[in-house]
Design an enzyme around this catalytic site. Structure first.
Site, PDB file in Angstrom:
ATOM      1  N   ARG A 128     -18.446 -46.466   2.661  1.00 16.76           N
ATOM      2  CA  ARG A 128     -19.557 -47.276   2.152  1.00 16.76           C
ATOM      3  C   ARG A 128     -20.099 -46.709   0.835  1.00 16.76           C
ATOM      4  O   ARG A 128     -20.643 -47.437   0.021  1.00 16.76           O
ATOM      5  CB  ARG A 128     -20.641 -47.410   3.238  1.00 16.76           C
ATOM      6  CG  ARG A 128     -21.259 -46.125   3.679  1.00 16.76           C
ATOM      7  CD  ARG A 128     -21.928 -46.208   5.053  1.00 16.76           C
ATOM      8  NE  ARG A 128     -20.959 -46.115   6.150  1.00 16.76           N
ATOM      9  CZ  ARG A 128     -21.281 -46.147   7.440  1.00 16.76           C
ATOM     10  NH1 ARG A 128     -22.538 -46.292   7.817  1.00 16.76           N
ATOM     11  NH2 ARG A 128     -20.342 -46.053   8.361  1.00 16.76           N
ATOM     12  N   LYS A 158     -11.395 -50.688   0.037  1.00 16.69           N
ATOM     13  CA  LYS A 158     -11.657 -49.255   0.221  1.00 16.69           C
ATOM     14  C   LYS A 158     -10.341 -48.516   0.053  1.00 16.69           C
ATOM     15  O   LYS A 158      -9.376 -48.775   0.772  1.00 16.69           O
ATOM     16  CB  LYS A 158     -12.242 -48.991   1.616  1.00 16.69           C
ATOM     17  CG  LYS A 158     -12.321 -47.496   1.993  1.00 16.69           C
ATOM     18  CD  LYS A 158     -12.946 -47.263   3.372  1.00 16.69           C
ATOM     19  CE  LYS A 158     -12.850 -45.789   3.785  1.00 16.69           C
ATOM     20  NZ  LYS A 158     -13.414 -45.531   5.132  1.00 16.69           N
ATOM     21  N   ASP A 165     -18.645 -38.065   6.363  1.00 11.25           N
ATOM     22  CA  ASP A 165     -17.517 -38.855   6.879  1.00 11.25           C
ATOM     23  C   ASP A 165     -17.798 -40.364   6.805  1.00 11.25           C
ATOM     24  O   ASP A 165     -16.897 -41.164   7.035  1.00 11.25           O
ATOM     25  CB  ASP A 165     -17.219 -38.429   8.329  1.00 11.25           C
ATOM     26  CG  ASP A 165     -15.850 -38.860   8.794  1.00 11.25           C
ATOM     27  OD1 ASP A 165     -15.041 -39.289   7.945  1.00 11.25           O
ATOM     28  OD2 ASP A 165     -15.592 -38.763  10.014  1.00 11.25           O
ATOM     29  N   ASP A 179      -6.494 -44.688   5.234  1.00  8.04           N
ATOM     30  CA  ASP A 179      -7.871 -45.075   4.943  1.00  8.04           C
ATOM     31  C   ASP A 179      -7.975 -45.805   3.593  1.00  8.04           C
ATOM     32  O   ASP A 179      -9.061 -46.134   3.130  1.00  8.04           O
ATOM     33  CB  ASP A 179      -8.772 -43.833   4.983  1.00  8.04           C
ATOM     34  CG  ASP A 179     -10.191 -44.170   5.429  1.00  8.04           C
ATOM     35  OD1 ASP A 179     -10.395 -45.263   5.987  1.00  8.04           O
ATOM     36  OD2 ASP A 179     -11.085 -43.340   5.191  1.00  8.04           O
ATOM     37  N   LYS A 202     -13.467 -34.053  10.208  1.00  3.92           N
ATOM     38  CA  LYS A 202     -12.985 -34.718  11.423  1.00  3.92           C
ATOM     39  C   LYS A 202     -12.242 -33.728  12.314  1.00  3.92           C
ATOM     40  O   LYS A 202     -11.714 -32.734  11.816  1.00  3.92           O
ATOM     41  CB  LYS A 202     -11.985 -35.832  11.023  1.00  3.92           C
ATOM     42  CG  LYS A 202     -12.623 -37.045  10.389  1.00  3.92           C
ATOM     43  CD  LYS A 202     -11.540 -38.080  10.039  1.00  3.92           C
ATOM     44  CE  LYS A 202     -12.144 -39.324   9.424  1.00  3.92           C
ATOM     45  NZ  LYS A 202     -13.005 -40.088  10.331  1.00  3.92           N
ATOM     46  N   ASP A 217      -8.860 -39.294   4.248  1.00  6.98           N
ATOM     47  CA  ASP A 217     -10.230 -39.068   4.714  1.00  6.98           C
ATOM     48  C   ASP A 217     -10.261 -37.907   5.701  1.00  6.98           C
ATOM     49  O   ASP A 217      -9.990 -38.072   6.883  1.00  6.98           O
ATOM     50  CB  ASP A 217     -10.761 -40.354   5.379  1.00  6.98           C
ATOM     51  CG  ASP A 217     -12.197 -40.191   5.867  1.00  6.98           C
ATOM     52  OD1 ASP A 217     -12.850 -39.182   5.486  1.00  6.98           O
ATOM     53  OD2 ASP A 217     -12.664 -41.068   6.627  1.00  6.98           O
TER      54      ASP A 217
HETATM   55  N1  BES Z   1     -12.150 -43.995   7.798  1.00  8.32           N
HETATM   56  C1  BES Z   1     -13.106 -43.850   8.836  1.00  8.32           C
HETATM   57  C2  BES Z   1     -13.072 -44.975   9.855  1.00  8.32           C
HETATM   58  C3  BES Z   1     -11.831 -45.087  10.664  1.00  8.32           C
HETATM   59  C4  BES Z   1     -11.735 -44.445  11.888  1.00  8.32           C
HETATM   60  C5  BES Z   1     -10.777 -45.855  10.226  1.00  8.32           C
HETATM   61  C6  BES Z   1     -10.592 -44.561  12.622  1.00  8.32           C
HETATM   62  C7  BES Z   1      -9.625 -45.957  10.967  1.00  8.32           C
HETATM   63  C8  BES Z   1      -9.541 -45.320  12.163  1.00  8.32           C
HETATM   64  C9  BES Z   1     -14.502 -43.781   8.244  1.00  8.32           C
HETATM   65  O1  BES Z   1     -14.604 -43.214   6.979  1.00  8.32           O
HETATM   66  C10 BES Z   1     -15.306 -42.924   9.158  1.00  8.32           C
HETATM   67  O2  BES Z   1     -15.026 -41.766   9.246  1.00  8.32           O
HETATM   68  N2  BES Z   1     -16.287 -43.525   9.800  1.00  8.32           N
HETATM   69  C11 BES Z   1     -17.129 -42.840  10.710  1.00  8.32           C
HETATM   70  C12 BES Z   1     -18.541 -43.260  10.416  1.00  8.32           C
HETATM   71  C13 BES Z   1     -19.556 -42.419  11.119  1.00  8.32           C
HETATM   72  C14 BES Z   1     -19.599 -41.039  10.509  1.00  8.32           C
HETATM   73  C15 BES Z   1     -20.885 -43.113  10.984  1.00  8.32           C
HETATM   74  C16 BES Z   1     -16.723 -43.245  12.117  1.00  8.32           C
HETATM   75  O3  BES Z   1     -16.380 -44.396  12.341  1.00  8.32           O
HETATM   76  O4  BES Z   1     -16.712 -42.350  12.982  1.00  8.32           O
HETATM   77 ZN    ZN Z   2     -12.933 -43.337   5.821  1.00  5.68          ZN
HETATM   78 MN    MN Z   3     -14.788 -41.101   7.043  1.00  3.32          MN
END
Ligand code: BES
Ligand code: ZN
Ligand code: MN
Length: 481
Positions: free
Chosen positions: A338, A252, A334, A275, A264, A257
């Site tokens: 995936r 990835k 967010d 990220d 966020k 992000d």
């Molecule tokens: N890049 C983030 C996940 C992440 C969070 C990596 C903190 C490193 C530290 C990912 O793209 C994300 O935002 N995931 C969300 C998914 C949710 C919207 C289902 C998450 O984990 O909050």
């Molecule tokens: Zn992400």
């Molecule tokens: Mn994200």
């Protein structure tokens, strides 16, 4: 820094020597120092000038000789973590005396069930990791003083350890670089640089236009909101037999992000520059592979894009058709990792017909909450593959903890408007993300590695270089089974 191996201490010609002393006192290993230094060490031990406490160091000077003595703790308690701590202390003592060249005598630094060769490899890796400095955007940054280090031990092992560290340090550098420098285009250039440095690496870069024509609309749904064009990058190393199915590693590579329209909160958002940690680990792996030249075909794939809010960005409720033909309802912009990964996985499977395919991603906060920064998450339906990856994690101390991936969780991502939705709700967040990817890897020997908690350390801030060491070990051991 250059790391070399010396077969025995009789040929030591450097004036700075590092040695380790265990809590059991002086051992056979300590006697392998040149006579003058051995005498010096004995006297220092009698006068209690040196400590055997793990990670304590003392610098003894006599004439033109400098002897750095580092505490190695108790033999019985020494594990990989303690070993690393002793090497890190040795490296900072070397830096404190501004040594340019030095020799390390590591034979007292034993670990039960680890051979001298394995420990020479690890010492090389850990010494080289200690010389990493982030220099790119600091005007006063200086490299470490050390220019060449000789480790007494097996030559091939020391060279292997040094090669792995080059990969790890590349991964850390890419993770540390800010989002305005390490863009998807920067990552594409990085892949091209690797191909021009190593004639046995070939690089392909697929740009946003081609991705669109190809039908990779899940990928495009993320990259289209940014003015930085997305890139799908492949690095090919064909060291195996012609036609042997390759090992494919998909990273990835979200270079920043923001969350997109599902933006966020501001607190700590800067850390979302890492990220692309999964992509960075694929670069690190390919760098190590280029140096180690194993007899196996390896492909590194990077899905590079920036996730930004914009007038043309994806909106919650949008439905897109992925490269596989499956439709996806984007409920949260967010959950973008995936979306880029599903198309990268489909493309890689069609293009390379892998023997094994792993994806590496900073995918979910849920995985970080569950496992902290000790273990990376591992999800696969393949028990044998899970065991192999867990074993490599233990060997390298770059560990994984398996989280569930069972069909009962799949219904959490069923959508009323598409074949699936890109989030599952509050429950089992790491698993529902993996369930999403599982729908694109049917029939493959596939595992998903969630490194959200392990790719980055917050104090001091910086990329960790994980899980490069585990990936290299997995590749080498699994392909030679
Ligand atoms: N890049 C983030 C996940 C992440 C969070 C990596 C903190 C490193 C530290 C990912 O793209 C994300 O935002 N995931 C969300 C998914 C949710 C919207 C289902 C998450 O984990 O909050
Ligand atoms: Zn992400
Ligand atoms: Mn994200």
């Amino acid at each position: 820094m250059e790391i070399t191996a010396l077969s025995n201490s009789s040929s030591i010609d450097h004036s700075v020597i590092v040695t380790f002393i265990a809590e059991q006192g002086l051992s056979q290993g300590n006697q392998s120092l040149p006579a003058e230094l051995s005498t010096m060490l004995k006297a220092a031990v009698e006068r209690k000038q040196v400590s055997s406490k793990l990670g304590k160091s003392a610098t003894l000077v006599s004439g033109e000789h400098t002897l750095i003595v580092v505490g190695a703790g108790e033999d019985a308690k020494r594990d990989l973590g303690a070993f690393d701590k002793a090497i890190a202390a040795a490296a900072s003592a070397l830096e404190a005396v501004e040594a340019k060249t030095a020799t390390a005598v590591i034979d007292t630094l034993t670990i039960e069930n680890k051979s001298a060769a394995q420990l020479a490899e690890r010492a090389a890796t850990e010494f080289a990791k200690a010389t990493y400095r982030y220099t790119e955007t600091k005007t006063d940054a200086k490299p470490a003083h050390i220019e060449s280090l000789a480790i007494i031990g097996d030559e091939a092992s020391v060279a292997k350890g040094a090669a792995i560290a080059q990969g790890i340090n590349l991964t850390r550098r890419l993770g540390d670089l800010p989002g305005n420098i390490a863009t998807p285009s920067y990552l594409a250039n990085q892949a091209e640089a690797l191909a021009s440095e190593f004639s046995h690496i070939n690089t392909k870069v697929i740009d946003e236009k081609e991705l669109e024509t190809m039908g990779a609309a899940a990928f495009i749904s993320v990259s289209k909101g940014s003015t930085e064009p997305g890139k799908l990058i492949a690095m090919e190393y064909l060291g195996g037999n012609d036609g042997d199915a390759p090992y494919v590693f998909v990273g990835k590579g979200i270079t920043f992000d923001s969350g997109g329209i599902s933006i966020k909160p501001g607190q700590g958002m800067d850390e979302m520059k890492y990220d692309m940690g999964g992509a960075a680990s694929v670069f690190g792996l390919m760098q190590a592979v280029a140096l180690l030249k194993p007899n196996v075909n390896v492909i590194g794939v990077v899905a590079a894009a920036e996730n930004m809010p914009a007038g043309n960005a994806s909106k919650p409720g949008d439905v897109v058709t992925s490269l596989s033909g499956k439709t996806i309802e984007i409920l949260n912009t967010d959950a973008e990792g995936r979306l880029v990964l599903c198309d990268a996985l489909t493309w890689a499977i069609n293009e390379y017909k892998p023997n094994t395919i792993l994806d590496i991603a900073t995918l979910t906060g849920a995985c970080m909450m569950a496992l902290g920064n000790v273990n990376s998450g591992l999800m696969t339906e393949n028990d044998e593959l899970a065991e192999a990856i867990i074993a490599s994690g233990k060997t390298t101390n770059d560990r994984f903890w398996r989280l569930p991936l069972e069909k009962e969780y799949q219904e959490l991502i069923d959508s009323p408007f598409a074949d699936m939705q890109n989030i599952g709700g509050r429950l089992a967040g790491a698993t529902t993300a993996a369930c999403f990817l599982a729908r694109f890897t049917d029939g493959q020997r596939w595992a998903h590695l969630d490194i959200a908690g392990t790719a980055w350390q917050s104090t001091p801030k910086g990329g960790s270089g994980r899980p490069v060491a585990a990936l290299v070990d997995f590749l080498l051991s699994d392909s030679s089974k």
